[in-house]
Scaffold this active site. Sequence first.
Site, PDB file in Angstrom:
ATOM      1  CG  ASN A 185       4.652   5.789  -2.865  1.00 55.81           C
ATOM      2  OD1 ASN A 185       5.091   5.343  -3.932  1.00 55.81           O
ATOM      3  ND2 ASN A 185       5.333   6.636  -2.130  1.00 55.81           N
ATOM      4  CE  LYS A 232       7.246  -5.001 -11.371  1.00 54.05           C
ATOM      5  NZ  LYS A 232       6.143  -5.166 -10.385  1.00 54.05           N
ATOM      6  N   GLY A 285      11.372   2.936  -4.995  1.00 52.51           N
ATOM      7  CA  GLY A 285      10.814   1.942  -4.081  1.00 52.51           C
ATOM      8  C   GLY A 285      11.677   1.802  -2.853  1.00 52.51           C
ATOM      9  CB  VAL A 311      13.706  -3.616  -4.138  1.00 48.88           C
ATOM     10  CG1 VAL A 311      13.613  -3.817  -5.640  1.00 48.88           C
ATOM     11  CG2 VAL A 311      12.840  -4.641  -3.416  1.00 48.88           C
ATOM     12  N   GLY A 312      16.193  -1.547  -4.094  1.00 57.13           N
ATOM     13  CA  GLY A 312      17.100  -0.630  -4.803  1.00 57.13           C
ATOM     14  C   GLY A 312      18.525  -1.157  -4.814  1.00 57.13           C
ATOM     15  CD  GLU A 369      15.152   9.807  -6.401  1.00 57.53           C
ATOM     16  OE1 GLU A 369      15.092   9.905  -5.153  1.00 57.53           O
ATOM     17  OE2 GLU A 369      15.929  10.471  -7.096  1.00 57.53           O
ATOM     18  CB  CYS A 376       9.911   8.618  -0.616  1.00 61.94           C
ATOM     19  SG  CYS A 376       9.533   9.569  -2.069  1.00 61.94           S
ATOM     20  CD  GLN A 407       3.688   0.232   4.391  1.00 62.48           C
ATOM     21  OE1 GLN A 407       4.323  -0.164   3.426  1.00 62.48           O
ATOM     22  NE2 GLN A 407       4.280   0.707   5.477  1.00 62.48           N
ATOM     23  CD  GLU A 409      10.744   5.015   3.527  1.00 58.73           C
ATOM     24  OE1 GLU A 409      11.075   3.993   2.899  1.00 58.73           O
ATOM     25  OE2 GLU A 409      10.592   6.125   2.985  1.00 58.73           O
ATOM     26  CD  GLU A 420      13.060   9.675 -10.736  1.00 57.60           C
ATOM     27  OE1 GLU A 420      12.544   9.199 -11.762  1.00 57.60           O
ATOM     28  OE2 GLU A 420      12.711   9.359  -9.593  1.00 57.60           O
TER      29      GLU A 420
HETATM   30  P1  NDP Z   1       9.422  -2.504  -3.343  1.00 57.79           P
HETATM   31  O1  NDP Z   1      10.725  -1.803  -3.376  1.00 57.79           O
HETATM   32  O2  NDP Z   1       9.391  -3.935  -2.993  1.00 57.79           O
HETATM   33  O3  NDP Z   1       8.686  -2.356  -4.770  1.00 57.79           O
HETATM   34  C1  NDP Z   1       8.872  -1.289  -5.678  1.00 57.79           C
HETATM   35  C2  NDP Z   1       8.853  -1.832  -7.103  1.00 57.79           C
HETATM   36  O4  NDP Z   1       9.947  -2.724  -7.287  1.00 57.79           O
HETATM   37  C3  NDP Z   1       7.601  -2.650  -7.409  1.00 57.79           C
HETATM   38  O5  NDP Z   1       7.248  -2.471  -8.767  1.00 57.79           O
HETATM   39  C4  NDP Z   1       8.071  -4.065  -7.165  1.00 57.79           C
HETATM   40  O6  NDP Z   1       7.301  -5.024  -7.835  1.00 57.79           O
HETATM   41  C5  NDP Z   1       9.467  -3.999  -7.740  1.00 57.79           C
HETATM   42  N1  NDP Z   1      10.359  -5.055  -7.275  1.00 57.79           N
HETATM   43  C6  NDP Z   1      10.269  -5.803  -6.141  1.00 57.79           C
HETATM   44  N2  NDP Z   1      11.295  -6.677  -6.075  1.00 57.79           N
HETATM   45  C7  NDP Z   1      12.047  -6.484  -7.190  1.00 57.79           C
HETATM   46  C8  NDP Z   1      13.243  -7.052  -7.704  1.00 57.79           C
HETATM   47  N3  NDP Z   1      13.892  -8.006  -7.027  1.00 57.79           N
HETATM   48  N4  NDP Z   1      13.729  -6.606  -8.881  1.00 57.79           N
HETATM   49  C9  NDP Z   1      13.101  -5.632  -9.551  1.00 57.79           C
HETATM   50  N5  NDP Z   1      11.969  -5.046  -9.127  1.00 57.79           N
HETATM   51  C10 NDP Z   1      11.455  -5.450  -7.959  1.00 57.79           C
HETATM   52  O7  NDP Z   1       8.464  -1.721  -2.400  1.00 57.79           O
HETATM   53  P2  NDP Z   1       7.040  -2.202  -1.883  1.00 57.79           P
HETATM   54  O8  NDP Z   1       6.056  -1.639  -2.827  1.00 57.79           O
HETATM   55  O9  NDP Z   1       6.959  -3.660  -1.615  1.00 57.79           O
HETATM   56  O10 NDP Z   1       7.015  -1.460  -0.490  1.00 57.79           O
HETATM   57  C11 NDP Z   1       7.813  -1.955   0.567  1.00 57.79           C
HETATM   58  C12 NDP Z   1       8.430  -0.821   1.354  1.00 57.79           C
HETATM   59  O11 NDP Z   1       9.240  -0.026   0.490  1.00 57.79           O
HETATM   60  C13 NDP Z   1       7.443   0.166   1.912  1.00 57.79           C
HETATM   61  O12 NDP Z   1       6.912  -0.259   3.107  1.00 57.79           O
HETATM   62  C14 NDP Z   1       8.281   1.392   2.049  1.00 57.79           C
HETATM   63  O13 NDP Z   1       9.035   1.310   3.236  1.00 57.79           O
HETATM   64  C15 NDP Z   1       9.212   1.323   0.876  1.00 57.79           C
HETATM   65  N6  NDP Z   1       8.761   2.119  -0.276  1.00 57.79           N
HETATM   66  C16 NDP Z   1       9.340   3.321  -0.474  1.00 57.79           C
HETATM   67  C17 NDP Z   1       8.914   4.116  -1.515  1.00 57.79           C
HETATM   68  C18 NDP Z   1       9.506   5.442  -1.734  1.00 57.79           C
HETATM   69  O14 NDP Z   1       8.998   6.196  -2.557  1.00 57.79           O
HETATM   70  N7  NDP Z   1      10.557   5.768  -1.039  1.00 57.79           N
HETATM   71  C19 NDP Z   1       7.837   3.711  -2.412  1.00 57.79           C
HETATM   72  C20 NDP Z   1       7.293   2.416  -2.128  1.00 57.79           C
HETATM   73  C21 NDP Z   1       7.777   1.675  -1.100  1.00 57.79           C
HETATM   74  P3  NDP Z   1       6.152  -5.834  -7.012  1.00 57.79           P
HETATM   75  O15 NDP Z   1       5.158  -4.810  -6.616  1.00 57.79           O
HETATM   76  O16 NDP Z   1       5.640  -6.783  -8.035  1.00 57.79           O
HETATM   77  O17 NDP Z   1       6.828  -6.491  -5.864  1.00 57.79           O
END
Ligand code: NDP
Length: 457
Positions: free
Chosen positions: A128, A151, A203, A207-208, A225, A259, A306, A358, A437
């Site tokens: 984003n 990454k 993200g 995943v976090g 975050e 976010c 999305q 969210e 951060e």
């Molecule tokens: P993710 O949390 O899936 O992705 C964020 C990053 O983590 C990407 O680089 C992704 O890689 C990587 N990632 C995914 N799986 C793993 C893993 N198991 N280990 C390590 N790294 C990993 O978010 P998405 O981009 O898929 O978005 C999904 C949802 O997350 C959104 O709809 C939203 O709700 C939320 N989101 C929140 C954000 C915020 O700022 N709060 C920002 C983005 C998303 P890859 O792209 O290759 O999967």
Amino acid sequence: MNPSDLDHIVGEYDRVGVAQAEQAVDAARAAFPAWSRGGVQARAELLDRIGTEVLARRAELADLLASEEGKTLAEALGEVTRAGNIFKYFAGEVVRIRGEKLTSVRPGVDVEITREPVGVVALITPWNFPIAIPAWKIAPALAYGNCVILKPADLTPGSAWALAEIIHRAGAPAGVFNLVMGSGSALGPVLTGRGVDAVSFTGSTGVGASILKSAAENGIKVQLEMGGKNPLVVLDDADLDVAVRCALDGAYFGTGQRCTASSRLVVQDGIHDRFVEALSAAMRAQVVDDARAPGTTIGPVVDKNQLAQDMSYIEVAEGEGGRRVEGGERLQRAKNGFYLSPALFVDTLPTMRINREEVFGPVASVIRVKDYDEALAVANDTPFGLCAGVCTTSLKHASHFKRNAETGMVMVNLPTAGVDYHVPFGGRKGSSYGPREQGAYAAEFYTIVKTAYVSAG
Ligand code: NDP
């Protein structure tokens, strides 16, 4: 892929596998001794050169960003400018790395407290803010003497590639900065494994949580975050125009994919109807179209997944009894893209899923409250704690809210989204984990404190 125009392929990029990610970790490890002990002047100059090129090429980089992510050109320009400013800011911070010297409680002994680099740092970033978020992790990591593996999100490789090229051209020594593009789930174990010393992630919450687990198992420093469910409180004494501007910007600009988006509008009884009417009118005046077209104020949703998530939350809200008063429709435009009109729900309750989870899209819901105390309680009734806003002309309520909102950031008469680049960013509760951060506070994550005791002998 361009979400404004599905026939437009913005670029093609390779994905690396686990073996190449491991090579990147090894390269960073090999580069670390020389980089971490090298002169700070070289680091300052490198960061300054990166910032200069990002700013000089801002129009071109903004066009790329708007093409692959779908935010408007104006928003993309703002993001790229922010990224350039961040590199410039940390070019200055490099020569301000401070220590402390204290008198020991033991006679003849001095105590020194210094900061040292952490080592090899993995940075995992979302789609984003595909240039600003990498920038606000890379710049402090390099400034404080760490080696980096970035990454980026799979959806937005172009911005990451452009930034990596700039860092390379600016003269980062081999191994100091590494870009690995590939599936997060495949590369995650390497980037949160024993070869790295720290991982910074932005993200989703899910995943976090998995990164936190892996980091704990491997003894790695971690910073997360994650999401938000940010409230914007509108009190009866608010300036209506200010409140509408804050809600429109906070909830819908950036297609709501921030976010810090204000997805919960907590509105007091006396202003409720006027606010909903004025916000609805302002929403109808928005232009949802190609992110790069002049006049567009809201770009498309980033991708089909999305969009499906946004549409499913619109259904969920309706199923729970929320009343949709505006938007929430798939839109057809001249080009085939993921267009969705911004959606506003009223008559929603704090317990509904639409107010607890969210969405990450242009969807906001109004919760009606009777007074300030109820507004504050509702604002804090969430598993998240990133940002909270209040619109009021009362100093008493603004001051109380600033002190009692359970969030990392508070806005008074300002949108919940939109922050400065030189001050800390982060939340509480389920939104964030680990040190803040950005700004000088970034040193907490990207350095390790050492306490040295020295006796003259
Ligand atoms: P993710 O949390 O899936 O992705 C964020 C990053 O983590 C990407 O680089 C992704 O890689 C990587 N990632 C995914 N799986 C793993 C893993 N198991 N280990 C390590 N790294 C990993 O978010 P998405 O981009 O898929 O978005 C999904 C949802 O997350 C959104 O709809 C939203 O709700 C939320 N989101 C929140 C954000 C915020 O700022 N709060 C920002 C983005 C998303 P890859 O792209 O290759 O999967």
